[in-house]
Motif scaffolding. Structure first.
Motif, mmCIF file in Angstrom:
data_model
loop_
_atom_site.group_PDB
_atom_site.id
_atom_site.type_symbol
_atom_site.label_atom_id
_atom_site.label_comp_id
_atom_site.label_asym_id
_atom_site.label_seq_id
_atom_site.Cartn_x
_atom_site.Cartn_y
_atom_site.Cartn_z
ATOM 1 N N GLN A 69 0.504 -1.305 0.330
ATOM 2 C CA GLN A 69 0.208 -0.073 0.283
ATOM 3 C C GLN A 69 0.656 0.890 0.529
ATOM 4 O O GLN A 69 1.919 1.239 0.373
ATOM 5 C CB GLN A 69 -0.655 -0.107 0.952
ATOM 6 C CG GLN A 69 -2.207 -1.281 1.371
ATOM 7 C CD GLN A 69 -2.862 -1.052 0.755
ATOM 8 O OE1 GLN A 69 -3.351 -0.489 0.072
ATOM 9 N NE2 GLN A 69 -2.736 -2.264 -0.523
ATOM 10 N N ASN A 70 0.429 2.265 -0.249
ATOM 11 C CA ASN A 70 0.986 3.747 -0.511
ATOM 12 C C ASN A 70 0.790 4.236 0.951
ATOM 13 O O ASN A 70 0.326 4.386 1.637
ATOM 14 C CB ASN A 70 0.558 4.839 -1.321
ATOM 15 C CG ASN A 70 -0.678 4.848 -2.248
ATOM 16 O OD1 ASN A 70 -1.802 5.701 -0.962
ATOM 17 N ND2 ASN A 70 -0.998 4.928 -2.832
ATOM 18 N N HIS B 132 5.524 2.820 -2.025
ATOM 19 C CA HIS B 132 4.752 1.876 -1.602
ATOM 20 C C HIS B 132 5.498 1.071 -0.677
ATOM 21 O O HIS B 132 6.680 0.619 -0.971
ATOM 22 C CB HIS B 132 4.183 0.899 -2.514
ATOM 23 C CG HIS B 132 3.681 1.263 -3.666
ATOM 24 N ND1 HIS B 132 2.117 1.171 -3.738
ATOM 25 C CD2 HIS B 132 3.588 1.961 -5.022
ATOM 26 C CE1 HIS B 132 1.465 1.695 -4.673
ATOM 27 N NE2 HIS B 132 2.813 2.296 -5.879
#
Length: 80
Positions: A38-39, A77
């Motif tokens: 995930q960012n 990320h």
């Protein structure tokens, strides 16, 4: 281990322990473990914290070798 090696490793261990001695950073770590790749914005939203704080904490955990980051254009990320 000789004294010289102990002196070199001790600050690193101390800094790693300090990085983990924070509830918000532990929550970030748990979130990334359950949602790898995930960012920063997604992680911050998922935990209800400002993106600037999440970014700072994630960089700290990455610098200690606890997380890995992958840059994709302007997005970063994170994963374990």
């Amino acid at each position: 281990m000789n004294t010289a090696q102990s002196d070199i490793l001790q600050p690193t261990l101390w800094r790693t322990c300090r990085a983990l001695a924070n509830r918000q950073r532990l929550k970030l770590l748990q979130f990334v473990a359950h949602h790898p790749g995930q960012n920063v914005g997604t992680i911050a939203d998922g935990l209800g914290m400002p993106p600037q704080v999440a970014s700072q904490y994630l960089r700290l955990l990455e610098a200690r070798g606890i997380l890995e980051c992958r840059r994709d254009a302007r997005w970063v990320h994170y994963s374990m």
